[in-house]
Design an enzyme around this catalytic site. Structure first.
Site, short mmCIF file in Angstrom:
data_model
loop_
_atom_site.label_atom_id
_atom_site.label_comp_id
_atom_site.label_asym_id
_atom_site.label_seq_id
_atom_site.Cartn_x
_atom_site.Cartn_y
_atom_site.Cartn_z
N MET A 152 0.84 -1.19 0.00
CA MET A 152 0.00 0.00 0.00
C MET A 152 0.88 1.25 0.00
SD MET A 152 -3.49 -0.83 2.07
CE MET A 152 -2.84 -0.72 3.73
N HIS B 221 9.55 -3.75 3.17
CA HIS B 221 9.13 -4.00 1.80
C HIS B 221 10.32 -4.38 0.92
CE1 HIS B 221 5.83 -1.13 3.10
NE2 HIS B 221 5.14 -2.17 2.68
N GLN C 72 6.03 -11.40 7.83
CA GLN C 72 5.51 -12.13 8.99
C GLN C 72 4.78 -11.22 9.96
OE1 GLN C 72 8.20 -14.91 11.18
NE2 GLN C 72 7.34 -13.95 13.01
#
Length: 285
Positions: free
Chosen positions: A30, A37, A148
């Site tokens: 997003m 990321h 995770q």
């Protein structure tokens, strides 16, 4: 890095890549990208011939209009980071492209969406399921990469892939943390310096709970003590602090020998909601 903002154009490009026999990895995001990321992207680049990143702030997975409005956005910086990482393709649709009409489809994920995030964010996982399904249909990845930190979400997406027979493997990458232990999150950008320091107590709490549990401490007593003596005095207001048995993602009151479990937490700091977890492979005797 090639950029697409419409579904037909990116589909045509993916079709061409498929025709060339290329393996495709997808990192759905997003935006407001951070090192977490980048770890997903690097893992995809190690394993796949083509790495696609999507940036789409999915409105239907937000429970609060305020949270949606305040979600951090920095597309120019994101694109620079992705270019430097050597991402092959960026898909950046707007809301009208992804949802030309109001969505009427609903997913029912059963008991898994009745606990933790599902309990405190009703409808959230339906929104996640819809957007992930659309991205998988549009981009046809061989593998998709998730962190995770969003443990319940990853569990749910694995179920989605299995139930709907998507030809996509789900890869979970370990949570990336700041030196303080704070799990990297786009929402961290909204914390003050003091808030970030306070937020580091979340991981510290998980570690101390793990240590005490493995020594045989009673979970309910430990949980109550941690909330009342550690979290609330530090102005941390928890939504939950729970033990979860991983195979079914169900709440448990104590670890079971040789059964993997996790300790999961969600809490508000400076009115910003953060989540974290640690996974324990088995109860040690």
């Amino acid at each position: 890095m090639e950029k697409f903002d419409t579904i037909p154009a990116v589909r045509q490009h993916v079709k061409r890549l498929r025709g060339l026999g290329k393996s495709i990895g997808l990192v759905p995001t997003m935006g407001a990208l951070h090192r977490g990321h980048l770890e997903l992207i690097r893992r995809s680049k190690e394993e796949m011939e083509v790495t696609i990143v999507s940036i789409f702030v999915n409105p239907i997975q937000f429970n609060s209009p305020e949270d949606l409005a305040n979600y951090p956005k920095n597309l120019r910086q994101d694109m620079q980071m992705l270019s430097e990482e050597g991402v092959d393709l960026l898909f950046i649709p707007d809301e009208k492209e992804m949802y030309p009409e109001a969505v009427s489809t609903e997913f029912d994920f059963g008991p898994i969406e009745q606990v933790l995030e599902g309990r405190f964010r009703p409808g959230h996982f339906n929104g996640v399921g819809i957007v992930v399904s659309k991205l998988f249909h549009i981009l046809q990845p061989d593998r998709a990469y998730f962190g995770q930190k969003d443990l319940q979400q990853v569990t749910l997406i694995r179920r989605l892939v299995k139930d709907l027979s998507f030809p996509t493997s789900i890869v979970t990458v370990a949570t990336v943390r700041e030196e303080s232990g704070l799990a990297l999150s786009s929402r961290n950008l909204r914390l003050s310096e003091k808030g970030r320091k306070t937020a580091s107590l979340l991981y510290e709490t998980l570690i101390s709970c793990k240590d005490e549990l493995l020594k045989g401490q009673d979970w309910l007593s430990l949980k109550n003590e941690v909330i009342e003596r550690k979290l609330r005095p530090a102005s941390i207001e928890p939504d939950y602090l729970e033990l979860v048995e991983l195979s079914r993602f169900s709440l448990i009151s104590s670890p079971v020998p040789h059964v993997p479990f996790a300790i999961c937490i969600a809490a508000y700091i400076e009115n910003i909601r953060l989540i974290d977890n640690i996974v324990i492979s088995e109860k040690q005797n």
